[in-house]
Structures are given as structure tokens and as C-alpha cells.
Write a protein that holds these residues in place. Structure first.
Motif, PDB file in Angstrom:
ATOM      1  N   SER A   1      71.631 -14.020  34.795  1.00 11.12           N
ATOM      2  CA  SER A   1      71.620 -13.182  33.603  1.00 11.12           C
ATOM      3  C   SER A   1      70.417 -13.505  32.735  1.00 11.12           C
ATOM      4  O   SER A   1      69.855 -14.597  32.795  1.00 11.12           O
ATOM      5  CB  SER A   1      72.908 -13.365  32.788  1.00 11.12           C
ATOM      6  N   ILE A   2      70.047 -12.528  31.954  1.00  9.22           N
ATOM      7  CA  ILE A   2      69.099 -12.713  30.865  1.00  9.22           C
ATOM      8  C   ILE A   2      69.948 -12.592  29.605  1.00  9.22           C
ATOM      9  O   ILE A   2      70.628 -11.584  29.389  1.00  9.22           O
ATOM     10  CB  ILE A   2      67.997 -11.628  30.858  1.00  9.22           C
ATOM     11  N   GLU A   3      69.936 -13.638  28.796  1.00  9.92           N
ATOM     12  CA  GLU A   3      70.703 -13.661  27.549  1.00  9.92           C
ATOM     13  C   GLU A   3      69.737 -13.391  26.410  1.00  9.92           C
ATOM     14  O   GLU A   3      68.810 -14.169  26.179  1.00  9.92           O
ATOM     15  CB  GLU A   3      71.391 -15.008  27.392  1.00  9.92           C
ATOM     16  N   ILE A   4      69.953 -12.301  25.730  1.00  8.63           N
ATOM     17  CA  ILE A   4      69.072 -11.919  24.631  1.00  8.63           C
ATOM     18  C   ILE A   4      69.662 -12.450  23.332  1.00  8.63           C
ATOM     19  O   ILE A   4      70.832 -12.213  23.021  1.00  8.63           O
ATOM     20  CB  ILE A   4      68.917 -10.387  24.540  1.00  8.63           C
TER      21      ILE A   4
ATOM     22  N   GLY B   1      64.934  -8.917  35.112  1.00  6.52           N
ATOM     23  CA  GLY B   1      65.910  -9.171  36.166  1.00  6.52           C
ATOM     24  C   GLY B   1      65.455  -8.607  37.493  1.00  6.52           C
ATOM     25  O   GLY B   1      65.552  -9.267  38.535  1.00  6.52           O
ATOM     26  N   ARG B   2      64.937  -7.403  37.473  1.00  5.54           N
ATOM     27  CA  ARG B   2      64.436  -6.768  38.702  1.00  5.54           C
ATOM     28  C   ARG B   2      63.288  -7.595  39.288  1.00  5.54           C
ATOM     29  O   ARG B   2      63.243  -7.856  40.489  1.00  5.54           O
ATOM     30  CB  ARG B   2      63.974  -5.341  38.403  1.00  5.54           C
TER      31      ARG B   2
ATOM     32  N   TYR C   1      73.927  -9.646  26.959  1.00  5.77           N
ATOM     33  CA  TYR C   1      73.717 -10.277  28.258  1.00  5.77           C
ATOM     34  C   TYR C   1      73.394  -9.181  29.264  1.00  5.77           C
ATOM     35  O   TYR C   1      74.101  -8.190  29.340  1.00  5.77           O
ATOM     36  CB  TYR C   1      74.982 -11.000  28.741  1.00  5.77           C
ATOM     37  N   VAL C   2      72.335  -9.393  30.027  1.00  7.67           N
ATOM     38  CA  VAL C   2      71.996  -8.498  31.125  1.00  7.67           C
ATOM     39  C   VAL C   2      72.249  -9.289  32.400  1.00  7.67           C
ATOM     40  O   VAL C   2      71.556 -10.256  32.688  1.00  7.67           O
ATOM     41  CB  VAL C   2      70.535  -8.017  31.045  1.00  7.67           C
ATOM     42  N   VAL C   3      73.285  -8.891  33.132  1.00  6.30           N
ATOM     43  CA  VAL C   3      73.706  -9.604  34.337  1.00  6.30           C
ATOM     44  C   VAL C   3      73.165  -8.854  35.549  1.00  6.30           C
ATOM     45  O   VAL C   3      73.234  -7.627  35.604  1.00  6.30           O
ATOM     46  CB  VAL C   3      75.252  -9.686  34.400  1.00  6.30           C
ATOM     47  N   PHE C   4      72.635  -9.601  36.519  1.00  9.41           N
ATOM     48  CA  PHE C   4      72.064  -8.956  37.697  1.00  9.41           C
ATOM     49  C   PHE C   4      72.211  -9.854  38.911  1.00  9.41           C
ATOM     50  O   PHE C   4      72.364 -11.056  38.808  1.00  9.41           O
ATOM     51  CB  PHE C   4      70.590  -8.597  37.469  1.00  9.41           C
ATOM     52  N   TRP C   5      72.170  -9.220  40.060  1.00  8.14           N
ATOM     53  CA  TRP C   5      72.201  -9.897  41.349  1.00  8.14           C
ATOM     54  C   TRP C   5      71.806  -8.869  42.395  1.00  8.14           C
ATOM     55  O   TRP C   5      71.784  -7.677  42.123  1.00  8.14           O
ATOM     56  CB  TRP C   5      73.578 -10.497  41.648  1.00  8.14           C
ATOM     57  N   ALA C   6      71.487  -9.349  43.587  1.00  8.46           N
ATOM     58  CA  ALA C   6      71.138  -8.437  44.678  1.00  8.46           C
ATOM     59  C   ALA C   6      72.415  -8.032  45.374  1.00  8.46           C
ATOM     60  O   ALA C   6      73.249  -8.865  45.694  1.00  8.46           O
ATOM     61  CB  ALA C   6      70.192  -9.113  45.660  1.00  8.46           C
TER      62      ALA C   6
ATOM     63  N   HIS D   1      66.579 -15.613  27.460  1.00  9.21           N
ATOM     64  CA  HIS D   1      66.911 -16.848  28.159  1.00  9.21           C
ATOM     65  C   HIS D   1      67.464 -16.496  29.539  1.00  9.21           C
ATOM     66  O   HIS D   1      68.336 -15.640  29.666  1.00  9.21           O
ATOM     67  CB  HIS D   1      67.939 -17.664  27.377  1.00  9.21           C
ATOM     68  N   TYR D   2      66.942 -17.173  30.561  1.00 10.93           N
ATOM     69  CA  TYR D   2      67.327 -16.903  31.948  1.00 10.93           C
ATOM     70  C   TYR D   2      68.363 -17.927  32.382  1.00 10.93           C
ATOM     71  O   TYR D   2      68.144 -19.124  32.299  1.00 10.93           O
ATOM     72  CB  TYR D   2      66.076 -16.985  32.835  1.00 10.93           C
ATOM     73  N   ARG D   3      69.536 -17.431  32.822  1.00  3.93           N
ATOM     74  CA  ARG D   3      70.622 -18.314  33.231  1.00  3.93           C
ATOM     75  C   ARG D   3      71.029 -18.053  34.675  1.00  3.93           C
ATOM     76  O   ARG D   3      71.172 -16.911  35.101  1.00  3.93           O
ATOM     77  CB  ARG D   3      71.847 -18.128  32.343  1.00  3.93           C
TER      78      ARG D   3
END
Length: 92
Positions: free
Chosen positions: A56-59, A37-38, A69-74, A7-9
Motif C-alpha cells: 500500500s501507499i499510505e497518504i 503502485g503501478r 490508503y491505496v492498496v495494490f498487488w498483482a 509512505h510505502y508499506r
């Protein structure tokens, strides 16, 4: 093989993965989420979108239980003469 849902949040939306996909382990699902995310950051950067909003991508598993949770940003661009932004992927 277990089915995982990605799930993309963002701060303003949640896009649910209704189909999911099978992966051998949660670790494999984590790597898939980091790649997602990349790809999302690359797409947003290419479209001139908001780069510093956390995402984030919530698995989850098939029952909807949160697994990871995989949290990402530039990150900030470092002026070293290149035009390529630094895009860290942070896995939690």
C-alpha cells in the motif's frame, strides 16, 4: 497547495516519504499514489519478485494524519496467450 506524504508499506517494511510533494487536492494525490503502485508492481515483476504480497501507499498530511490508503498487488495471470500479467490497482 497542500503537501502530501506517500509512505510505502509491505508486510515486512514501511518506507517513509520524508519529503512529500504538493498536489492540488487529495484526489490528485490519490492518482499519484495509484501511479506509484503501478510503477512498483512493474519493477517487482521485472525483477522476478514476489507478486502476490499486498502493498500500500499510505497518504498522510504534514501533521502525519492518515488521509487515504491505496492498496495494490498483482493479480493472477490469465492464460490467453499473452505474456503480460494483469496488474490491477485497487484504490481505497
Amino acid at each position: 497547495m497542500p503537501r502530501y506524504y506517500f509512505h510505502y508499506r509491505t508486510e515486512s517494511a514501511l518506507i517513509r516519504d520524508e519529503a512529500g510533494s504538493e498536489h492540488a487536492s487529495l484526489e490528485d494525490a490519490e492518482h499519484m499514489a495509484a501511479e506509484m503502485g503501478r510503477a512498483i508492481i512493474e519493477k517487482i515483476a521485472g525483477e522476478g519478485g514476489e507478486m502476490d504480497e499486498p502493498r500500500s501507499i499510505e497518504i498522510t498530511d504534514a501533521s502525519g494524519e492518515d488521509l487515504l490508503y491505496v492498496v495494490f498487488w498483482a493479480g493472477p495471470q490469465i492464460d490467453d496467450g499473452s505474456a503480460t500479467p494483469i496488474v490491477p490497482a485497487t484504490v481505497h
